[in-house]
Design a protein around this motif. Sequence first.
Motif, PDB file in Angstrom:
ATOM      1  N   LYS A  30     -20.861   0.797  61.765  1.00 12.17           N
ATOM      2  CA  LYS A  30     -21.121  -0.520  61.203  1.00 12.17           C
ATOM      3  C   LYS A  30     -19.869  -1.238  60.696  1.00 12.17           C
ATOM      4  O   LYS A  30     -19.880  -2.437  60.512  1.00 12.17           O
ATOM      5  N   THR A  31     -18.810  -0.461  60.398  1.00 12.17           N
ATOM      6  CA  THR A  31     -17.606  -1.057  59.826  1.00 12.17           C
ATOM      7  C   THR A  31     -16.392  -0.201  60.146  1.00 12.17           C
ATOM      8  O   THR A  31     -16.529   0.991  60.426  1.00 12.17           O
ATOM      9  N   SER A  32     -15.245  -0.804  60.082  1.00 13.16           N
ATOM     10  CA  SER A  32     -14.003  -0.051  60.273  1.00 13.16           C
ATOM     11  C   SER A  32     -13.407   0.378  58.931  1.00 13.16           C
ATOM     12  O   SER A  32     -12.362   1.016  58.894  1.00 13.16           O
ATOM     13  N   LEU A  33     -14.082   0.045  57.834  1.00  9.52           N
ATOM     14  CA  LEU A  33     -13.598   0.404  56.499  1.00  9.52           C
ATOM     15  C   LEU A  33     -13.515   1.905  56.286  1.00  9.52           C
ATOM     16  O   LEU A  33     -12.560   2.412  55.717  1.00  9.52           O
ATOM     17  N   CYS A  34     -14.555   2.624  56.698  1.00 10.90           N
ATOM     18  CA  CYS A  34     -14.642   4.056  56.440  1.00 10.90           C
ATOM     19  C   CYS A  34     -15.758   4.636  57.299  1.00 10.90           C
ATOM     20  O   CYS A  34     -16.442   3.908  58.010  1.00 10.90           O
ATOM     21  N   ASP A  35     -15.947   5.953  57.178  1.00 12.50           N
ATOM     22  CA  ASP A  35     -17.038   6.621  57.896  1.00 12.50           C
ATOM     23  C   ASP A  35     -18.281   6.778  57.026  1.00 12.50           C
ATOM     24  O   ASP A  35     -19.397   6.750  57.521  1.00 12.50           O
ATOM     25  N   TYR A  36     -18.060   6.985  55.710  1.00  6.22           N
ATOM     26  CA  TYR A  36     -19.170   7.211  54.785  1.00  6.22           C
ATOM     27  C   TYR A  36     -18.956   6.485  53.470  1.00  6.22           C
ATOM     28  O   TYR A  36     -17.824   6.380  52.991  1.00  6.22           O
ATOM     29  N   PHE A  37     -20.054   6.030  52.910  1.00  3.05           N
ATOM     30  CA  PHE A  37     -20.105   5.604  51.519  1.00  3.05           C
ATOM     31  C   PHE A  37     -20.867   6.677  50.767  1.00  3.05           C
ATOM     32  O   PHE A  37     -21.916   7.133  51.242  1.00  3.05           O
ATOM     33  N   VAL A  38     -20.364   7.078  49.622  1.00  3.73           N
ATOM     34  CA  VAL A  38     -21.116   7.925  48.709  1.00  3.73           C
ATOM     35  C   VAL A  38     -21.445   7.055  47.512  1.00  3.73           C
ATOM     36  O   VAL A  38     -20.565   6.380  46.962  1.00  3.73           O
ATOM     37  N   ILE A  39     -22.713   7.054  47.119  1.00  4.89           N
ATOM     38  CA  ILE A  39     -23.161   6.248  45.990  1.00  4.89           C
ATOM     39  C   ILE A  39     -23.862   7.173  45.005  1.00  4.89           C
ATOM     40  O   ILE A  39     -24.729   7.956  45.403  1.00  4.89           O
ATOM     41  N   ASP A  93     -26.596   2.246  35.538  1.00  6.61           N
ATOM     42  CA  ASP A  93     -27.924   1.845  36.029  1.00  6.61           C
ATOM     43  C   ASP A  93     -28.021   0.359  36.367  1.00  6.61           C
ATOM     44  O   ASP A  93     -28.494  -0.018  37.437  1.00  6.61           O
ATOM     45  N   GLU A  94     -27.587  -0.505  35.451  1.00  5.50           N
ATOM     46  CA  GLU A  94     -27.708  -1.953  35.672  1.00  5.50           C
ATOM     47  C   GLU A  94     -26.874  -2.409  36.869  1.00  5.50           C
ATOM     48  O   GLU A  94     -27.326  -3.223  37.670  1.00  5.50           O
ATOM     49  N   GLU A  95     -25.681  -1.879  36.978  1.00  8.31           N
ATOM     50  CA  GLU A  95     -24.796  -2.275  38.074  1.00  8.31           C
ATOM     51  C   GLU A  95     -25.344  -1.816  39.423  1.00  8.31           C
ATOM     52  O   GLU A  95     -25.263  -2.533  40.418  1.00  8.31           O
ATOM     53  N   ARG A  96     -25.915  -0.625  39.448  1.00  4.25           N
ATOM     54  CA  ARG A  96     -26.481  -0.130  40.706  1.00  4.25           C
ATOM     55  C   ARG A  96     -27.649  -1.003  41.153  1.00  4.25           C
ATOM     56  O   ARG A  96     -27.785  -1.320  42.334  1.00  4.25           O
ATOM     57  N   ASP A  97     -28.495  -1.383  40.208  1.00  5.79           N
ATOM     58  CA  ASP A  97     -29.614  -2.277  40.535  1.00  5.79           C
ATOM     59  C   ASP A  97     -29.111  -3.641  41.007  1.00  5.79           C
ATOM     60  O   ASP A  97     -29.692  -4.249  41.902  1.00  5.79           O
ATOM     61  N   PHE A  98     -28.037  -4.119  40.409  1.00  6.01           N
ATOM     62  CA  PHE A  98     -27.503  -5.429  40.764  1.00  6.01           C
ATOM     63  C   PHE A  98     -26.872  -5.431  42.155  1.00  6.01           C
ATOM     64  O   PHE A  98     -27.160  -6.296  42.980  1.00  6.01           O
ATOM     65  N   TYR A  99     -26.001  -4.464  42.448  1.00  9.94           N
ATOM     66  CA  TYR A  99     -25.272  -4.457  43.717  1.00  9.94           C
ATOM     67  C   TYR A  99     -26.094  -3.935  44.891  1.00  9.94           C
ATOM     68  O   TYR A  99     -25.897  -4.377  46.010  1.00  9.94           O
ATOM     69  N   ARG A 100     -26.947  -2.996  44.662  1.00  4.07           N
ATOM     70  CA  ARG A 100     -27.872  -2.457  45.671  1.00  4.07           C
ATOM     71  C   ARG A 100     -27.189  -2.156  47.014  1.00  4.07           C
ATOM     72  O   ARG A 100     -27.650  -2.556  48.069  1.00  4.07           O
ATOM     73  N   LEU A 101     -26.092  -1.435  46.945  1.00  4.58           N
ATOM     74  CA  LEU A 101     -25.341  -1.121  48.166  1.00  4.58           C
ATOM     75  C   LEU A 101     -26.160  -0.357  49.188  1.00  4.58           C
ATOM     76  O   LEU A 101     -25.973  -0.534  50.388  1.00  4.58           O
ATOM     77  N   ARG A 103     -29.193  -0.801  50.041  1.00  4.84           N
ATOM     78  CA  ARG A 103     -29.982  -1.732  50.854  1.00  4.84           C
ATOM     79  C   ARG A 103     -29.112  -2.550  51.798  1.00  4.84           C
ATOM     80  O   ARG A 103     -29.557  -2.944  52.864  1.00  4.84           O
ATOM     81  N   ILE A 104     -27.881  -2.788  51.409  1.00  2.00           N
ATOM     82  CA  ILE A 104     -26.988  -3.571  52.261  1.00  2.00           C
ATOM     83  C   ILE A 104     -26.581  -2.779  53.498  1.00  2.00           C
ATOM     84  O   ILE A 104     -26.536  -3.311  54.601  1.00  2.00           O
ATOM     85  N   TRP A 105     -26.278  -1.488  53.314  1.00  2.00           N
ATOM     86  CA  TRP A 105     -25.670  -0.699  54.376  1.00  2.00           C
ATOM     87  C   TRP A 105     -26.615   0.213  55.135  1.00  2.00           C
ATOM     88  O   TRP A 105     -26.320   0.617  56.245  1.00  2.00           O
ATOM     89  N   GLU A 106     -27.739   0.583  54.547  1.00  2.00           N
ATOM     90  CA  GLU A 106     -28.595   1.543  55.244  1.00  2.00           C
ATOM     91  C   GLU A 106     -29.494   0.830  56.247  1.00  2.00           C
ATOM     92  O   GLU A 106     -29.897  -0.290  56.054  1.00  2.00           O
ATOM     93  N   ASP A 107     -29.786   1.544  57.325  1.00  2.00           N
ATOM     94  CA  ASP A 107     -30.687   0.990  58.337  1.00  2.00           C
ATOM     95  C   ASP A 107     -31.919   1.866  58.521  1.00  2.00           C
ATOM     96  O   ASP A 107     -32.641   1.733  59.492  1.00  2.00           O
ATOM     97  N   GLY A 108     -32.130   2.788  57.595  1.00  2.00           N
ATOM     98  CA  GLY A 108     -33.284   3.664  57.670  1.00  2.00           C
ATOM     99  C   GLY A 108     -32.955   5.045  58.216  1.00  2.00           C
ATOM    100  O   GLY A 108     -33.568   6.021  57.866  1.00  2.00           O
TER     101      GLY A 108
END
Length: 116
Positions: A30-39, A93-101, A103-108
Amino acid sequence: MESKEKTNLICKILSAGKAVGIVYIAVEDKTSLCDYFVIAGGRSKTQVKSLAENLEEKLKKEHNLIPQRREGVQGGRWAVLDYADVIVHIFGDEERDFYRLERIWEDGANLTRYED
């Protein structure tokens, strides 16, 4: 160290520090930034800061891995550690709810919930 191996190591260290809601997302297609995001989440500013600092210290000391970039660690609300092929986000907690990474990056199919 391969990206997947590094991702699992990062998740293991975060889990040992009692991070909550640890997930990793494969984004290599999906991106050339990296292979994985860990959240991951921390329950307080102190824990977010501690998780980031502990992760950085263990990876450096035990695996000679140093982040290319780090942001937000001192504030304790949100921290990002960029290990080139794996980018780690640790949220309050608040920041995670706000940014919701997730939902942006996952496709299921590319999101995995980490469990020991």
